[in-house]
Write a protein that holds these residues in place. Structure first.
Motif, PDB file in Angstrom:
ATOM      1  N   ASN A   1       0.848  -1.186   0.000  1.00 57.30           N
ATOM      2  CA  ASN A   1       0.000   0.000   0.000  1.00 57.30           C
ATOM      3  C   ASN A   1       0.888   1.242   0.000  1.00 57.30           C
ATOM      4  N   ALA A   2       0.705   2.116  -0.984  1.00 55.49           N
ATOM      5  CA  ALA A   2       1.531   3.322  -1.083  1.00 55.49           C
ATOM      6  C   ALA A   2       1.366   4.241   0.120  1.00 55.49           C
ATOM      7  N   ALA A   3       0.272   4.113   0.854  1.00 57.11           N
ATOM      8  CA  ALA A   3       0.023   4.989   2.005  1.00 57.11           C
ATOM      9  C   ALA A   3       0.623   4.448   3.297  1.00 57.11           C
ATOM     10  N   THR A   4       1.081   3.201   3.295  1.00 58.17           N
ATOM     11  CA  THR A   4       1.686   2.659   4.513  1.00 58.17           C
ATOM     12  C   THR A   4       2.917   3.475   4.879  1.00 58.17           C
ATOM     13  N   GLY A   5       2.981   3.876   6.142  1.00 62.11           N
ATOM     14  CA  GLY A   5       4.074   4.731   6.572  1.00 62.11           C
ATOM     15  C   GLY A   5       3.738   6.204   6.463  1.00 62.11           C
ATOM     16  N   HIS A   6       2.465   6.522   6.218  1.00 68.67           N
ATOM     17  CA  HIS A   6       2.009   7.907   6.176  1.00 68.67           C
ATOM     18  C   HIS A   6       0.740   8.012   7.015  1.00 68.67           C
ATOM     19  N   PHE A   7       0.459   9.210   7.495  1.00 69.42           N
ATOM     20  CA  PHE A   7      -0.661   9.392   8.412  1.00 69.42           C
ATOM     21  C   PHE A   7      -1.730  10.291   7.813  1.00 69.42           C
ATOM     22  N   SER A   8      -2.989   9.869   7.974  1.00 74.50           N
ATOM     23  CA  SER A   8      -4.149  10.686   7.634  1.00 74.50           C
ATOM     24  C   SER A   8      -5.052  10.710   8.853  1.00 74.50           C
ATOM     25  N   ASP A   9      -5.271  11.887   9.397  1.00 77.44           N
ATOM     26  CA  ASP A   9      -6.125  11.984  10.570  1.00 77.44           C
ATOM     27  C   ASP A   9      -7.562  11.607  10.226  1.00 77.44           C
ATOM     28  N   THR A  10      -7.994  11.950   9.008  1.00 77.97           N
ATOM     29  CA  THR A  10      -9.345  11.598   8.591  1.00 77.97           C
ATOM     30  C   THR A  10      -9.488  10.086   8.464  1.00 77.97           C
ATOM     31  N   ASP A  11      -8.459   9.426   7.962  1.00 73.19           N
ATOM     32  CA  ASP A  11      -8.504   7.964   7.883  1.00 73.19           C
ATOM     33  C   ASP A  11      -8.620   7.371   9.275  1.00 73.19           C
ATOM     34  N   ALA A  12      -7.853   7.921  10.216  1.00 74.27           N
ATOM     35  CA  ALA A  12      -7.888   7.406  11.581  1.00 74.27           C
ATOM     36  C   ALA A  12      -9.248   7.623  12.235  1.00 74.27           C
ATOM     37  N   SER A  13      -9.883   8.765  11.954  1.00 78.36           N
ATOM     38  CA  SER A  13     -11.126   9.105  12.644  1.00 78.36           C
ATOM     39  C   SER A  13     -12.387   8.662  11.909  1.00 78.36           C
ATOM     40  N   LYS A  14     -12.354   8.666  10.573  1.00 75.67           N
ATOM     41  CA  LYS A  14     -13.565   8.379   9.803  1.00 75.67           C
ATOM     42  C   LYS A  14     -13.408   7.247   8.795  1.00 75.67           C
TER      43      LYS A  14
ATOM     44  N   LYS B   1     -20.604   8.588  -2.343  1.00 74.49           N
ATOM     45  CA  LYS B   1     -20.893   8.859  -0.932  1.00 74.49           C
ATOM     46  C   LYS B   1     -19.651   8.627  -0.087  1.00 74.49           C
ATOM     47  N   TRP B   2     -18.934   7.542  -0.364  1.00 75.21           N
ATOM     48  CA  TRP B   2     -17.690   7.268   0.373  1.00 75.21           C
ATOM     49  C   TRP B   2     -16.688   8.402   0.170  1.00 75.21           C
ATOM     50  N   ARG B   3     -16.587   8.918  -1.064  1.00 73.21           N
ATOM     51  CA  ARG B   3     -15.655  10.028  -1.326  1.00 73.21           C
ATOM     52  C   ARG B   3     -16.057  11.270  -0.532  1.00 73.21           C
ATOM     53  N   ARG B   4     -17.350  11.552  -0.489  1.00 76.27           N
ATOM     54  CA  ARG B   4     -17.814  12.732   0.244  1.00 76.27           C
ATOM     55  C   ARG B   4     -17.581  12.578   1.744  1.00 76.27           C
ATOM     56  N   GLN B   5     -17.878  11.404   2.252  1.00 76.07           N
ATOM     57  CA  GLN B   5     -17.780  11.186   3.695  1.00 76.07           C
ATOM     58  C   GLN B   5     -16.339  11.229   4.196  1.00 76.07           C
ATOM     59  N   ALA B   6     -15.438  10.643   3.440  1.00 83.57           N
ATOM     60  CA  ALA B   6     -14.066  10.543   3.933  1.00 83.57           C
ATOM     61  C   ALA B   6     -13.026  10.375   2.832  1.00 83.57           C
ATOM     62  N   GLY B   7     -13.347   9.655   1.786  1.00 77.94           N
ATOM     63  CA  GLY B   7     -12.351   9.221   0.815  1.00 77.94           C
ATOM     64  C   GLY B   7     -11.514  10.323   0.211  1.00 77.94           C
ATOM     65  N   ASP B   8     -12.156  11.396  -0.265  1.00 83.79           N
ATOM     66  CA  ASP B   8     -11.403  12.462  -0.933  1.00 83.79           C
ATOM     67  C   ASP B   8     -10.503  13.210   0.047  1.00 83.79           C
ATOM     68  N   LYS B   9     -10.975  13.399   1.266  1.00 81.20           N
ATOM     69  CA  LYS B   9     -10.144  14.085   2.259  1.00 81.20           C
ATOM     70  C   LYS B   9      -8.963  13.200   2.663  1.00 81.20           C
TER      71      LYS B   9
END
Length: 538
Positions: A472-485, A517-525
């Motif tokens: 996963n290209a995102a492993t080793g990076h942090f997204s607060d939105t991913d953590a919370s939502k 809907k997923w993009r609006r809720q969290a995905g795009d952020k």
């Protein structure tokens, strides 16, 4: 797990940590990596395994419990003062320290009393998050706190900066060589413990193997076994085996898990994939849609077990009434050790001629353990030495003890030399090692007592899976939105996927309604936050 599960069936060096996901296909959520030199990898000097491992994630394999173990050093890593720890378990809680000979012996060998606050997350992972947040709010932090990779902790970078020591000076590059067992932890695991350009904690090693497609080989023998040359070939053979009159179905009713397996046949990437600085989530790809379409086809053909609330999957697989299910790799190892029916992993194959199948790697860690700023700086090295002790690999007397407790009390050797837990071992050592393993552990290895041929087969399967492995290209990076939502948004998306596979909604609703809907809720952020983190780290 019964007595046959002694000596660590080699899941993350010991207990089967099935409560936390492998991380395959998730956002990485636990870390944000920037420019930092990871700890230098130095393989541990232990007895040569029967089957070789490597630092890319192939697990070393042992056909018998190794002999000529590296002896435990006389010096104790602790300083005589108590060490407080927050950790978790996903199985039976261990007996309290004053009634637990394994725990008491651990304290003696470490040279400090290990005071574990153990949260039982069995059934509800948010219990750990609640306890974690309560301790943070109260300010009286334990010395060591385990940061899980997938339980929705918020504002992690800011929290680490304010409340926990920066371990970069102690672990970056060659500095880690002061702690030989920590140097034995692979770089891909350490990457998950880097936050905002610093090593935030000790990376708790875990197997890199993600979810696998586990089948009963006997079930598939009438159609020639588990070799498939296309998705259509799989479908045709599955239809031949379907026999509802004899109550035989092919697929367990975990729809979303199967969709992802089918998507691997179409070459789906793992989690987030980056191209020219832009990220695409795997659920947004044509490969995922193709997997979804194939799952719908399977459902219409009646291949899925009809009760979506099935609770006896393994029993039906073992009895020949179900053909395949999806399992975490550590869970698969645990099951392979416990059951005697012939289970085997299906290596992803091309859905159609000319396609390149893929397989999704896991994190390679089960989070990291941070050291509270309540600990004086002069004591950091002591705690790292204790974690180094907890990380002793297979092939050492220390690992034998950590996994199994005291010889004669918790375990005995059978005539073949395998290590078998006693009744007291199952009650104490088995239950105590999981909360220990969550805050300090060794890299995974393969060892299934008395099952040498199966160990060889699983090792050979790992070799094939790693050829297809995607990180996963995102492993080793942090997204607060991913953590919370991220988890809740993904759960809602997967609920929609279940509706599609079961026929309650049309496939067209996936891209018209559910993904937007997923993009609006969290995905795009989440996407923007990861893109910024990746760019910042270049």
């Amino acid at each position: 797990m019964g007595a046959a599960g002694a000596a660590g069936i080699a899941v993350a060096g010991g207990a089967a940590l099935t409560g936390c996901g492998s991380g395959a296909g998730t956002g990485g959520g636990a870390a944000a990596s920037e420019k930092v030199k990871l700890p230098t990898f130095v393989a541990a000097k232990v007895p040569k395994p029967d089957l070789p491992g490597n630092e890319q994630g192939l697990d070393a394999g042992y056909l018998r419990y190794p002999k000529n173990l590296v002896p435990e050093k006389g010096e104790k890593p602790g300083d005589g003062k108590p060490i407080s720890v927050l950790t978790e378990t996903f199985t039976t809680m261990p007996p309290a320290m004053n009634r637990n000979a394994h725990w008491q012996e651990l304290n003696k060998r470490v040279g400090s009393e290990i005071n574990m606050t153990i949260v039982n997350g069995l059934g509800e992972e948010s219990v750990y998050r609640s306890k974690f947040n309560a301790l943070i709010a109260g300010g009286d932090l334990p010395d060591l706190m385990w940061f899980p990779p997938n339980q929705g902790l918020k504002n992690v970078p800011q929290l680490l900066e304010a409340k926990f020591h920066d371990l970069t000076p102690y672990l970056s590059g060659d500095a880690v060589k002061e702690y030989p067992n920590l140097a034995n932890i692979p770089p891909y695991a350490w990457k998950t413990a880097v936050v905002n350009g610093r090593i935030a904690g000790y990376a708790v090693p875990y197997g890199r193997m993600g979810q696998v497609y586990v089948a009963n080989e006997d079930f598939w023998k009438p159609v020639g076994g588990l070799e498939f040359d296309s998705a259509q070939d799989f479908f045709d053979k599955a239809k031949d085996l379907l026999d509802t009159k004899r109550r035989k179905w092919v697929l367990e009713p975990a729809y979303a898990n199967h969709v992802l397996q089918f998507a691997m046949w179409h070459g789906i990437h793992n989690g987030w994939a980056e191209q020219d600085g832009k990220l695409t989530y795997m659920y947004e790809t044509d490969a995922y849609l193709a997997g979804l379409e194939f799952a719908v086809k399977c459902e219409k053909a009646g291949l899925f077990y009809p009760d979506p609330n099935l609770r006896t999957t393994l029993e039906k697989l073992g009895g020949g009434f179900l053909g395949v299910h999806v399992q975490s790799f550590p869970g698969f190892l645990n099951d392979a050790n416990m059951y005697d029916w012939p289970m085997k992993t299906i290596v992803p194959f091309a859905a159609e001629k000319g396609m390149d199948p893929s397989w999704l790697l896991g994190y390679g860690s089960v989070g990291y353990t941070a050291i509270s700023k309540n600990v004086p700086k002069k004591r950091i090295k002591t705690l790292l030495k204790v974690l180094d002790y907890m990380s002793a690999p297979m092939g050492t007397e220390t690992r034998l003890f950590l996994n199994n407790g005291i010889e004669g009390t918790h375990w005995e050797r059978n005539k073949e030399g395998d290590v078998i837990l006693t009744k007291k071992g199952n009650a104490e050592a088995l239950t105590t090692r999981q909360p220990i393993d969550f805050f300090g552990n060794a890299p995974q290895s393969l060892y299934l007592p008395g099952k040498a041929d199966l160990t060889r087969s699983i090792h050979a399967t790992e070799v094939e899976l790693l050829k297809l492995g995607k990180a996963n290209a995102a492993t080793g990076h942090f997204s607060d939105t991913d953590a919370s939502k991220g988890a809740s948004a993904l759960t809602e998306l997967q609920d929609g996927i279940k509706d599609i596979v079961s026929g309650r909604k049309p496939i067209s609703s996936y891209r018209k309604e559910m993904l937007p809907k997923w993009r609006r809720q969290a995905g795009d952020k989440i996407r923007r936050e990861y893109e910024r983190a990746i760019e910042k780290g270049k």
